[in-house]
Design an enzyme around this catalytic site. Structure first.
Site, PDB file in Angstrom:
ATOM      1  N   VAL A  97      -2.301   6.555  -4.755  1.00 12.68           N
ATOM      2  CA  VAL A  97      -3.900   5.266  -5.240  1.00 12.68           C
ATOM      3  C   VAL A  97      -3.766   4.707  -3.508  1.00 12.68           C
ATOM      4  O   VAL A  97      -3.040   3.541  -3.612  1.00 12.68           O
ATOM      5  CB  VAL A  97      -3.813   4.544  -6.562  1.00 12.68           C
ATOM      6  CG1 VAL A  97      -5.000   3.402  -6.460  1.00 12.68           C
ATOM      7  CG2 VAL A  97      -3.538   5.640  -7.482  1.00 12.68           C
ATOM      8  N   LYS A  98      -4.891   4.186  -3.067  1.00 15.49           N
ATOM      9  CA  LYS A  98      -5.289   4.231  -1.704  1.00 15.49           C
ATOM     10  C   LYS A  98      -5.692   2.016  -2.137  1.00 15.49           C
ATOM     11  O   LYS A  98      -6.807   2.626  -3.231  1.00 15.49           O
ATOM     12  CB  LYS A  98      -6.272   4.808  -1.151  1.00 15.49           C
ATOM     13  CG  LYS A  98      -5.928   4.563   0.389  1.00 15.49           C
ATOM     14  CD  LYS A  98      -7.114   5.369   1.090  1.00 15.49           C
ATOM     15  CE  LYS A  98      -6.651   5.398   3.197  1.00 15.49           C
ATOM     16  NZ  LYS A  98      -7.780   5.988   3.278  1.00 15.49           N
ATOM     17  N   VAL A  99      -4.394   1.333  -1.624  1.00 14.17           N
ATOM     18  CA  VAL A  99      -5.368   0.061  -1.941  1.00 14.17           C
ATOM     19  C   VAL A  99      -5.616  -0.571  -1.534  1.00 14.17           C
ATOM     20  O   VAL A  99      -4.520  -0.564  -0.181  1.00 14.17           O
ATOM     21  CB  VAL A  99      -4.220  -0.104  -3.072  1.00 14.17           C
ATOM     22  CG1 VAL A  99      -4.481  -1.809  -3.591  1.00 14.17           C
ATOM     23  CG2 VAL A  99      -4.093   0.357  -4.061  1.00 14.17           C
ATOM     24  N   THR A 152      -8.647  10.765   1.922  1.00 13.64           N
ATOM     25  CA  THR A 152      -9.963  10.442   1.678  1.00 13.64           C
ATOM     26  C   THR A 152     -10.667   8.532   1.803  1.00 13.64           C
ATOM     27  O   THR A 152      -9.240   7.502   1.291  1.00 13.64           O
ATOM     28  CB  THR A 152     -10.446  10.625   0.537  1.00 13.64           C
ATOM     29  OG1 THR A 152     -10.645   9.642  -0.922  1.00 13.64           O
ATOM     30  CG2 THR A 152     -10.733  12.033   0.594  1.00 13.64           C
TER      31      THR A 152
END
Ligand code: E4P
Length: 217
Positions: free
Chosen positions: A82-84, A27
């Site tokens: 976790v998208k960073v 997402t």
């Protein structure tokens, strides 16, 4: 090759999961905003549908803020990745998160140097955006090839996640190049099934079978 769906739409994710080909979900803030739902509630629904890596993106842009959000997201479920964003502060946070055993997906990658930095920081996934490069007349697939080669040369553990996919050929080319994952919008997953010879061939088989008035069992 793993297939993720690039969507925050529950109907699309449910349908893709029912196909039996889905390994995970990505997402981003724009996809989430489109759904007009509470983020936490949306994540819970996605986690119910898919038992695999689910990328959820932070929105802070400083190391400490990213760390707070990342730890909160990671605490929701072990499948959360976790998208960073690929910025200096982002990679500082990725190094710390990696050391804490939290999985990361470094997003908004547009160059091989950025991909090298993400691998050095210990990212679990790197997301090169193919379509957005094509949009500005730079060959997005060339970036995938460069990153796959560089990672193979040095045995980096970071997985190459081909993102911003615009058509089925992007998936084919990413697969030929050895990308570990493709994150694919629902519309493109649907297109991957299609072939006119399958449709006409099936129609002929069914018509011939009917003419013969035979029974299968
Ligand atoms: C990746 O994880 C992103 O969500 C996505 O692939 C971006 O795609 P877009 O360029 O079609 O927005």
């Amino acid at each position: 090759m793993k297939f993720f769906i690039d969507s925050a739409n529950i109907d699309e994710i449910r349908e893709a999961a029912s196909l039996g080909i889905l390994d995970g979900v990505t997402t981003n803030p724009s996809l989430v905003a489109k759904e007009g739902k509470n983020f936490r509630q949306l994540l819970d629904e996605i986690l119910e549908l898919v038992n695999g890596p689910i990328s959820a993106e932070v929105v802070s842009t400083d190391r400490d803020g990213i760390l707070v959000e990342a730890r909160e997201l990671a605490a929701i479920h072990p499948n959360i990745v976790v998208k960073v964003p690929l910025i200096r502060e982002g990679l500082k946070a990725v190094r710390q998160l990696t050391d804490e055993g939290i999985k990361t997906n470094v997003t908004l990658c547009f160059s091989p140097t950025q991909a090298l930095l993400a691998a050095k920081a210990g990212a679990t996934y790197i997301s090169p955006f193919i379509g957005r490069l094509d949009d500005i007349s730079i060959d997005g697939m060339e970036l995938i090839q460069q990153i796959v080669t560089i990672y193979q040369n040095y045995n980096f553990g970071t997985q190459v996640l081909a993102a911003s996919i615009r058509h089925p050929l992007h998936v084919v080319q990413a697969a030929m190049m050895g990308a570990d994952v493709a994150t694919i919008p629902f519309k493109i997953i649907d297109m991957m099934f299609m072939h006119p010879l399958t449709e006409s061939g099936l129609q002929k088989f069914l018509d011939d079978w009917k003419k013969n008035e035979a029974k299968l069992v």
